[in-house]
Scaffold this motif. Structure first.
Motif, PDB file in Angstrom:
ATOM      1  N   VAL A   1      19.892 -63.956 -25.530  1.00 14.47           N
ATOM      2  CA  VAL A   1      18.752 -62.881 -25.222  1.00 14.47           C
ATOM      3  C   VAL A   1      18.699 -63.012 -23.823  1.00 14.47           C
ATOM      4  CG1 VAL A   1      16.197 -62.964 -25.174  1.00 14.47           C
ATOM      5  CG2 VAL A   1      17.195 -63.630 -27.172  1.00 14.47           C
ATOM      6  N   PHE A   2      18.859 -63.983 -22.837  1.00 17.13           N
ATOM      7  CA  PHE A   2      19.017 -64.088 -21.440  1.00 17.13           C
ATOM      8  C   PHE A   2      20.023 -63.256 -20.848  1.00 17.13           C
ATOM      9  CE2 PHE A   2      19.459 -65.865 -17.332  1.00 17.13           C
ATOM     10  CZ  PHE A   2      18.105 -65.832 -16.905  1.00 17.13           C
ATOM     11  N   GLU A   3      21.141 -63.477 -21.352  1.00 17.87           N
ATOM     12  CA  GLU A   3      22.419 -62.519 -21.067  1.00 17.87           C
ATOM     13  C   GLU A   3      21.871 -60.956 -21.336  1.00 17.87           C
ATOM     14  OE1 GLU A   3      26.587 -61.686 -22.989  1.00 17.87           O
ATOM     15  OE2 GLU A   3      26.361 -63.659 -22.225  1.00 17.87           O
ATOM     16  N   THR A   4      21.503 -60.547 -22.386  1.00 20.27           N
ATOM     17  CA  THR A   4      21.167 -59.288 -22.735  1.00 20.27           C
ATOM     18  C   THR A   4      20.129 -58.739 -21.847  1.00 20.27           C
ATOM     19  OG1 THR A   4      21.800 -59.379 -25.028  1.00 20.27           O
ATOM     20  CG2 THR A   4      20.448 -57.457 -24.580  1.00 20.27           C
ATOM     21  N   ALA A   5      19.099 -59.634 -21.451  1.00 16.06           N
ATOM     22  CA  ALA A   5      17.942 -59.075 -20.528  1.00 16.06           C
ATOM     23  C   ALA A   5      18.478 -58.938 -19.012  1.00 16.06           C
ATOM     24  CB  ALA A   5      17.015 -60.239 -20.339  1.00 16.06           C
ATOM     25  N   LEU A   6      19.380 -59.859 -18.764  1.00 16.21           N
ATOM     26  CA  LEU A   6      20.100 -59.592 -17.410  1.00 16.21           C
ATOM     27  C   LEU A   6      21.116 -58.259 -17.196  1.00 16.21           C
ATOM     28  CD1 LEU A   6      21.179 -63.188 -16.178  1.00 16.21           C
ATOM     29  CD2 LEU A   6      19.124 -61.915 -15.350  1.00 16.21           C
ATOM     30  N   LEU A   7      21.855 -58.077 -18.301  1.00 15.07           N
ATOM     31  CA  LEU A   7      22.533 -56.853 -18.392  1.00 15.07           C
ATOM     32  C   LEU A   7      21.794 -55.806 -18.332  1.00 15.07           C
ATOM     33  CD1 LEU A   7      25.093 -58.250 -20.559  1.00 15.07           C
ATOM     34  CD2 LEU A   7      25.293 -57.823 -18.258  1.00 15.07           C
TER      35      LEU A   7
ATOM     36  N   ALA B   1      38.651 -48.267 -23.700  1.00 13.36           N
ATOM     37  CA  ALA B   1      39.557 -49.202 -24.773  1.00 13.36           C
ATOM     38  C   ALA B   1      38.799 -50.725 -24.915  1.00 13.36           C
ATOM     39  CB  ALA B   1      40.925 -49.354 -24.152  1.00 13.36           C
ATOM     40  N   LEU B   2      37.968 -50.966 -23.889  1.00 19.74           N
ATOM     41  CA  LEU B   2      37.236 -52.329 -24.052  1.00 19.74           C
ATOM     42  C   LEU B   2      36.273 -52.074 -25.001  1.00 19.74           C
ATOM     43  CD1 LEU B   2      36.115 -54.906 -22.605  1.00 19.74           C
ATOM     44  CD2 LEU B   2      34.988 -53.707 -21.093  1.00 19.74           C
ATOM     45  N   LYS B   3      35.597 -51.121 -24.927  1.00 19.48           N
ATOM     46  CA  LYS B   3      34.547 -50.596 -25.992  1.00 19.48           C
ATOM     47  C   LYS B   3      34.993 -50.463 -27.315  1.00 19.48           C
ATOM     48  CE  LYS B   3      30.474 -47.528 -26.397  1.00 19.48           C
ATOM     49  NZ  LYS B   3      29.370 -48.598 -25.413  1.00 19.48           N
ATOM     50  N   ALA B   4      36.305 -49.839 -27.414  1.00 17.02           N
ATOM     51  CA  ALA B   4      36.776 -49.902 -28.847  1.00 17.02           C
ATOM     52  C   ALA B   4      37.634 -51.023 -29.575  1.00 17.02           C
ATOM     53  CB  ALA B   4      37.791 -48.630 -28.668  1.00 17.02           C
TER      54      ALA B   4
ATOM     55  N   THR C   1      31.080 -55.965 -28.884  1.00 17.25           N
ATOM     56  CA  THR C   1      29.791 -55.454 -29.190  1.00 17.25           C
ATOM     57  C   THR C   1      29.367 -55.022 -27.857  1.00 17.25           C
ATOM     58  OG1 THR C   1      28.936 -57.761 -28.365  1.00 17.25           O
ATOM     59  CG2 THR C   1      29.260 -57.453 -30.763  1.00 17.25           C
ATOM     60  N   GLY C   2      28.218 -54.310 -27.710  1.00 13.93           N
ATOM     61  CA  GLY C   2      27.648 -53.761 -26.489  1.00 13.93           C
ATOM     62  C   GLY C   2      27.597 -54.967 -25.291  1.00 13.93           C
ATOM     63  N   ALA C   3      27.281 -56.022 -25.956  1.00 15.70           N
ATOM     64  CA  ALA C   3      26.926 -57.283 -24.850  1.00 15.70           C
ATOM     65  C   ALA C   3      28.327 -57.710 -24.388  1.00 15.70           C
ATOM     66  CB  ALA C   3      26.006 -58.567 -25.729  1.00 15.70           C
ATOM     67  N   ASP C   4      29.216 -57.744 -25.316  1.00 21.06           N
ATOM     68  CA  ASP C   4      30.811 -58.065 -24.805  1.00 21.06           C
ATOM     69  C   ASP C   4      31.182 -56.893 -23.759  1.00 21.06           C
ATOM     70  OD1 ASP C   4      30.789 -60.020 -26.607  1.00 21.06           O
ATOM     71  OD2 ASP C   4      31.958 -58.922 -28.128  1.00 21.06           O
ATOM     72  N   VAL C   5      31.037 -55.891 -23.947  1.00 22.19           N
ATOM     73  CA  VAL C   5      31.244 -54.705 -22.991  1.00 22.19           C
ATOM     74  C   VAL C   5      30.531 -54.941 -21.556  1.00 22.19           C
ATOM     75  CG1 VAL C   5      31.198 -52.229 -22.546  1.00 22.19           C
ATOM     76  CG2 VAL C   5      32.040 -53.140 -24.539  1.00 22.19           C
ATOM     77  N   ASP C   6      29.356 -55.068 -21.560  1.00 23.84           N
ATOM     78  CA  ASP C   6      28.371 -55.384 -20.383  1.00 23.84           C
ATOM     79  C   ASP C   6      28.896 -56.753 -19.779  1.00 23.84           C
ATOM     80  OD1 ASP C   6      26.995 -52.884 -20.254  1.00 23.84           O
ATOM     81  OD2 ASP C   6      25.214 -53.860 -21.269  1.00 23.84           O
TER      82      ASP C   6
ATOM     83  N   ALA D   1      30.191 -40.287 -22.333  1.00 18.68           N
ATOM     84  CA  ALA D   1      29.407 -39.909 -21.453  1.00 18.68           C
ATOM     85  C   ALA D   1      28.267 -41.309 -21.120  1.00 18.68           C
ATOM     86  CB  ALA D   1      28.237 -38.837 -21.895  1.00 18.68           C
ATOM     87  N   THR D   2      27.965 -42.031 -22.238  1.00 12.99           N
ATOM     88  CA  THR D   2      27.282 -43.137 -21.784  1.00 12.99           C
ATOM     89  C   THR D   2      27.768 -44.335 -21.231  1.00 12.99           C
ATOM     90  OG1 THR D   2      26.082 -43.003 -23.986  1.00 12.99           O
ATOM     91  CG2 THR D   2      25.957 -45.101 -22.981  1.00 12.99           C
ATOM     92  N   THR D   3      29.005 -44.571 -21.353  1.00 14.89           N
ATOM     93  CA  THR D   3      30.005 -45.632 -20.679  1.00 14.89           C
ATOM     94  C   THR D   3      29.975 -45.149 -19.001  1.00 14.89           C
ATOM     95  OG1 THR D   3      31.124 -46.096 -22.625  1.00 14.89           O
ATOM     96  CG2 THR D   3      32.155 -46.675 -20.533  1.00 14.89           C
ATOM     97  N   LEU D   4      30.370 -43.916 -18.903  1.00 12.62           N
ATOM     98  CA  LEU D   4      30.704 -43.603 -17.476  1.00 12.62           C
ATOM     99  C   LEU D   4      29.197 -43.520 -16.723  1.00 12.62           C
ATOM    100  CD1 LEU D   4      33.204 -40.801 -17.542  1.00 12.62           C
ATOM    101  CD2 LEU D   4      33.485 -43.281 -17.180  1.00 12.62           C
ATOM    102  N   ARG D   5      27.997 -42.930 -17.637  1.00 17.63           N
ATOM    103  CA  ARG D   5      26.590 -43.251 -16.882  1.00 17.63           C
ATOM    104  C   ARG D   5      26.552 -44.530 -16.586  1.00 17.63           C
ATOM    105  NH1 ARG D   5      24.863 -39.422 -20.533  1.00 17.63           N
ATOM    106  NH2 ARG D   5      24.292 -40.836 -21.905  1.00 17.63           N
TER     107      ARG D   5
END
Length: 514
Positions: free
Chosen positions: A506-512, A159-162, A167-172, A301-305
Motif C-alpha cells: 500500500v505504501f509503495e502504491t501511494a508513493l507512486l 514492452a515493460l507493461k506487456a 502489474t501497474g505497480a511493477d511498471v511504476d 496514451a496513458t503510458t506516455l502521459r
C-alpha cells in the motif's frame, strides 16, 4: 522529379519524369509531399525516383514526389494543433503516432499498415542477453532518447507493461526512478548518434537505427540483444492526410513498389526487416526474436502521459504517526516497525534529485502546543550534510521511529502544518506533496476540528502552487472518512491498509501515485 537532392555518394542520377517530357499520357503535374521518419527517407526517395522515371501518375496527372525527413513527434504535434502545411503523405516510424492527432480535422487514410519493420533492441559493449525489459529499464546506466518524441524507447516502456505477469505497480516501480533520473539529466542523449557514442551503458533503439549507425562507422563494437520476454516492433505505416484521390493513388504506388522484390532488397540493405520479421542476412542484427502483444491506443496514451508527469521531480514531506497505538503488533511486527521498513524499502524508487524530508507526530511530540517534530528537513537525496547523504539521514530517522511512540494522535494540526511547510518552500519545477501515514483518528482535544481544517485547507489552496496530501491509513482504527475528506480538499489520494502486514504494498502504491 524529387525536390530534395540525393547525396552524390549514392551514385543516383536524376532523370526527369518522361511524362513531363511529353512521353506519357498524363496532363500537368502534381507535387505530392511525403514527410517520413529520417531513417526511411533514403529508401523512399529512391523508390519515388524510380516511380517518376517510370511515368507515375495519379488522377491523370504526373506525380512529382517530394520526400523529406520529419520528426514524427513534430508532425504529430503540428497535425494535432491544426497547423497549416500538412504533408500529403506521412510515414512515421510507428502507428502509435496516429493515436496522438486528436485535433486533426482531416480524414487520414492508412494506405499501408507497414512499409517496413524493425524490432526494438538493447545495445551495449559486452552486453549479455537480459531476461526482461524490467531488467533493462531498471539499470542505472540505461540510456535512450525521450520516449515522448522517440518511438523505440516508447515501445520499450510499452514492452515493460506487456510482459507476462506485469502489474501497474511493477511498471511504476521501474518508471518512477527512471523518469525522474532521465528527466533531470541535462546530458541525456538527444539522438541515436549520441547513444552510439556513449562509452558505456545500455542503449535502447531500433535494430535499423543501430545498423544505420554501423554503416556510418559508429557503434560497430556494440552487441545487440533482445530481452528473453520478447520485444515490440516499429512498423512504419503509410498514411494519406489530404483529401482527394491523388494522394491515395500516389501512396498506393509507393507501397506497391516497396512491396516488390526490388523494394524489399532496398529495405533489407537499409537494415529493415520484412513483414515476417525474419532475421537479416549475414547476422547483421538481433537474430530470431519473440514479440510481445502490442497495447491498445488507450494504453499507449496513458503510458506516455504517465511518463510526462513522472519526469517532473518529486518534493515530498513524509509525516509518520508515532502515537502509542503504532506499537500494536500485526503479524509479529509492530505497526511502526512495518511503516519504517516499508518506507525504507520505497526509498529506492526515487532518484537522487528527488527532494524528501521527514516529520513524526503524536500529541505534544514537538512541545506543549505542537504535535509534530521535524526529523530531517526537505533536501535532495544526494545532498551531503554532516558527512552523510540525505538518503542516509532519512534511513537513520526511519530506524528511530519505533523509539518515539507515545501518546495520542495529533492528526489535524499536523496535517495543516505539513501542507503549509511544503508550500512555504515550494519548488515550481517539482511535484510538491505531503505523504501522511496514520493508524488512528485525531485525539488532540485542543486542535482544530475537522471542519475547520477542511475550510482552511480549501481557503489556502493555491492552484498555481498545489500541495497534495497522499494519506495512508493503517489498521482497522484508521479514520478513513476523515482522511478521504482531507485529501479531497488538497487534490490528493487516500489509501487504507486494514491489515498492517500489507502496508508495504500500500505504501509503495501511494508513493507512486504522487
Amino acid at each position: 522529379m524529387l525536390c530534395v537532392a540525393l547525396p552524390v555518394a549514392l551514385g543516383v542520377q536524376h532523370v526527369a519524369n518522361p511524362t513531363l517530357l511529353g512521353l506519357g499520357g498524363c496532363s500537368g503535374s502534381q507535387t505530392v509531399s511525403v514527410a517520413a521518419a529520417e531513417e526511411s527517407v533514403e529508401v523512399l526517395r529512391e523508390v519515388a525516383l524510380s516511380l517518376e522515371e517510370g511515368g507515375a501518375e495519379a488522377d491523370g496527372r504526373c506525380v512529382d514526389y517530394r520526400v523529406y525527413a520529419a520528426d514524427p513527434s513534430e508532425v504529430s504535434r503540428s497535425l494535432d494543433a491544426r497547423a497549416a502545411g500538412a504533408p500529403d503523405l506521412w510515414v512515421p516510424d510507428s502507428a502509435t503516432w496516429l493515436e496522438r492527432i486528436d485535433g486533426f480535422e482531416g480524414q487520414p487514410t492508412v494506405v499501408s499498415r507497414s512499409l517496413a519493420r524493425s524490432p526494438v533492441v538493447v545495445a551495449g559493449r559486452g552486453l549479455v542477453r537480459p531476461e526482461s525489459w524490467r531488467e533493462v529499464l531498471s539499470r542505472d546506466d540505461v540510456r535512450f532518447v525521450d520516449p515522448v518524441r522517440s518511438s523505440a524507447p516508447a515501445a520499450a516502456l510499452l514492452a515493460l507493461k506487456a510482459e507476462p505477469g506485469s502489474t501497474g505497480a511493477d511498471v511504476d516501480s521501474v518508471m518512477v526512478p527512471l523518469a525522474q533520473r532521465l528527466g533531470d539529466d541535462r546530458d541525456a542523449p538527444r539522438d541515436v548518434t549520441e547513444l552510439a557514442l556513449d562509452p558505456g551503458g545500455a542503449a535502447v533503439l531500433s535494430e535499423q537505427q543501430l545498423l544505420d549507425l554501423r554503416a556510418q562507422g559508429l557503434g560497430r563494437d556494440l552487441d545487440v540483444r533482445v530481452p528473453g520476454t520478447g520485444t515490440m516492433v516499429l512498423d512504419y505505416p503509410l498514411v494519406a492526410l489530404t483529401e482527394g484521390s491523388v494522394g491515395v493513388e500516389a501512396a498506393e504506388q509507393l507501397a506497391d513498389r516497396l512491396g516488390s522484390p526490388d523494394g524489399a532488397e532496398l529495405l533489407e540493405v537499409a537494415g529493415f526487416r520484412s513483414a515476417d520479421l525474419e532475421p537479416l542476412p549475414r547476422d547483421r542484427g538481433a537474430g530470431q526474436l519473440d514479440l510481445l502483444r502490442a497495447p491498445g491506443a488507450e494504453a499507449v496514451a496513458t503510458t506516455l502521459r504517465r511518463w510526462s508527469v513522472l519526469t517532473v521531480p518529486s518534493r515530498i514531506l513524509g509525516v509518520f504517526d508515532v502515537s502509542g497505538s503504532m506499537d500494536e503488533v500485526a503479524g509479529g511486527r509492530t505497526r511502526v516497525s512495518l511503516a519504517s521498513e516499508a518506507s525504507a524499502a520505497s526509498m529506492g524508487m526515487f532518484a537522487d534529485q528527488s527532494q524528501v524530508g521527514m516529520w513524526a507526530f503524536s500529541v505534544g511530540l514537538g512541545g506543549p502546543d505542537r504535535d509534530y517534530r521535524e526529523l530531517v528537513p526537505i533536501r535532495r537525496l544526494d545532498a551531503r550534510v554532516g558527512g552523510e547523504s540525505q538518503r542516509q539521514a532519512l534511513g537513520g530517522a526511519l530506524a528511530e521511529l519505533p523509539g518515539l511512540t507515545y501518546g495520542g494522535t495529533g492528526l489535524y494540526d499536523t496535517t495543516l502544518a505539513a501542507v503549509r511547510a511544503v508550500r512555504a518552500g515550494y519548488d515550481d519545477e517539482a511535484v510538491n506533496s505531503v505523504v501522511l501515514l496514520t493508524d488512528g483518528r485525531n485525539e488532540d482535544p485542543g486542535s482544530l476540528a475537522l471542519p475547520q481544517l477542511l475550510h482552511t485547507l480549501r481557503a489556502e489552496r493555491d492552484p498555481a502552487r498545489p500541495v497534495a496530501v497522499i494519506a495512508i491509513g493503517v489498521g482497522p482504527d484508521a479514520d478513513a472518512e476523515a482522511l478521504s475528506r482531507i485529501v479531497a480538499a488538497t487534490g490528493g489520494r487516500s489509501y487504507v491498509a486494514r491489515n498492517p502486514a500489507a502496508m508495504g504494498k500500500v505504501f509503495e502504491t501511494a508513493l507512486l501515485s504522487r
